[in-house]
Design a protein around this motif. Structure first.
Motif: not given
Ligand SMILES: C[S@@+](CC[C@H](N)C(=O)[O-])C[C@H]1O[C@@H](n2cnc3c(N)ncnc32)[C@H](O)[C@@H]1O
Length: 354
Positions: A58, A60, A84, A159
């Motif tokens: 993921h 950010s 996440g 996520s």
């Protein structure tokens, strides 16, 4: 963007190359390089440069904007309410510089242990980071242990790991069980929910959670399929029902149909996970969880979330509980949106406790 893309959870074991058709892997499980970023760092970096998110990772959002606002200093106590992949958590830990304490919560029992292991491997264990498998709506239950927070972050929604994993059933784009639960170990899956809803209830969910313009037609098609005795148990089955229904609308474009699929999945996900109710509870409890001068930043991804954050911040500002709130939402820069399309819909709001 500040995220350490070398984060990976376990030492890689030698595995035979996964076989797939064509020159590039298409299915989640075939993307073995992306799923092992430690071993294939260059390949993963190339994927990110092209503006894509590698499978199982993921990226950010608004990291710089969030850190600039939170002004974290060593010795402080903070909460990342939505752990996440741990990208924001990692950046906040760096700001603490081994002094103070960071709490982090997530409801996802599948991704949470992976993130804990990744962060432990980077040297962030329980002496500085306390990860709790819990809903952020119960923030008040952490405070007796942590004391009031100097900073809090919530990066709402799902996520990329959750969306991209077909087994979680979050995306209409990939075949998988129609699940949509952030915590698949509890509550009803979307497939089971659909069997329990009336036409009016389903229409309301589609309108209230995602402003779906074709809510009535979609709800009617779903309910009539179920009444005929057919199960809607996969993402593809649901997507095809929506597509087939909307195709009969004169002049409707493929893009509009795709957006309706996206909104319908989002609406069901919000309902399944009680996302609005838990956000309201969290916003209500936040002021009491913050230390005087404590800062909170919330990233939201659709109007239903942003409206709630804005309303709550304004309400507590008028009451004198927050001394300052964001006049307008902060948006991700065009550079960030270019490399991460998921940043386009992000809205960042902040508040400072009096
Ligand atoms: C957008 S992701 C966060 C990504 C993270 N900031 C990062 O940098 O990797 C949102 C996460 O919040 C979690 N989540 C959503 N609603 C939650 C809730 N009510 N309580 C706790 N966690 C929640 C989801 O399971 C997901 O892992």
């Amino acid at each position: 963007m500040g995220l350490d893309h070398t984060l990976d959870e376990t030492a890689p074991k030698h595995q035979r190359r996964i076989r797939y058709k064509g020159t590039h892997p298409k299915n989640f499980k075939e993307k073995y390089k992306e799923l092992q970023p430690d071993q294939y760092a260059d390949d993963v970096a190339k994927i990110i440069q092209k503006g894509n998110t590698p499978a199982g990772m993921h990226i950010s959002i608004c990291v710089n904007e969030i850190l600039e606002f939170l002004q974290i200093t060593p010795g402080q106590i903070g909460l990342d309410a939505t752990l996440g992949y741990g990208g924001h958590t990692l950046e906040m830990l760096k700001c603490l510089n081994s002094k103070g304490r960071l709490y982090a919560t997530d409801v996802d029992p599948i991704e949470l242990p992976r993130t804990r292991t990744r962060l432990e491997r980077l040297g962030y264990g329980s002496e500085i980071l306390e990860i709790k498998h819990m809903n952020f709506s119960k923030i008040d239950q952490i405070v007796p242990e942590s004391g009031p927070f100097n900073f809090v972050l919530a990066d709402l929604g799902v996520s990329s790991m959750q969306i991209d994993n077909p087994e979680r059933g979050f995306s209409f784009k990939t075949e998988g069980a129609l699940d949509l639960r952030l915590n698949p170990k509890t509550g009803d899956s979307a497939a089971s929910l659909l069997k329990q809803l009336t036409l009016d209830e389903l229409e309301t969910i589609l309108i209230e959670n995602a402003d779906e313009p074709h809510a009535r037609a979609i709800a009617r098609a779903i309910i009539s399929t179920i009444k005929k005795g057919f199960d809607i148990s996969t993402t593809t089955e649901l997507r095809n029902i929506i597509k087939d229904t909307l195709k009969s609308i004169p002049k409707i474009s493929e893009d509009e149909i795709k957006k309706s699929c996206q909104r319908s999945f989002q609406a069901l996900r919000i309902d399944i996970n009680n996302e609005f109710e838990v956000l309201d509870e969290f916003l209500e409890k936040l002021p009491d969880a913050l230390a005087p001068g404590g800062r909170v930043a919330i990233l939201s991804f659709h109007s239903g979330e942003d409206r709630r954050v804005k309303k709550s911040f304004k309400h507590f500002f008028r009451e004198g509980v927050y001394r300052e709130i964001a006049p307008d939402p902060i948006r991700a820069s065009s550079e960030e949106c270019h490399v991460n399309s998921r940043a386009r819909s992000a809205k960042l709001r902040w508040a400072i406790k009096a």
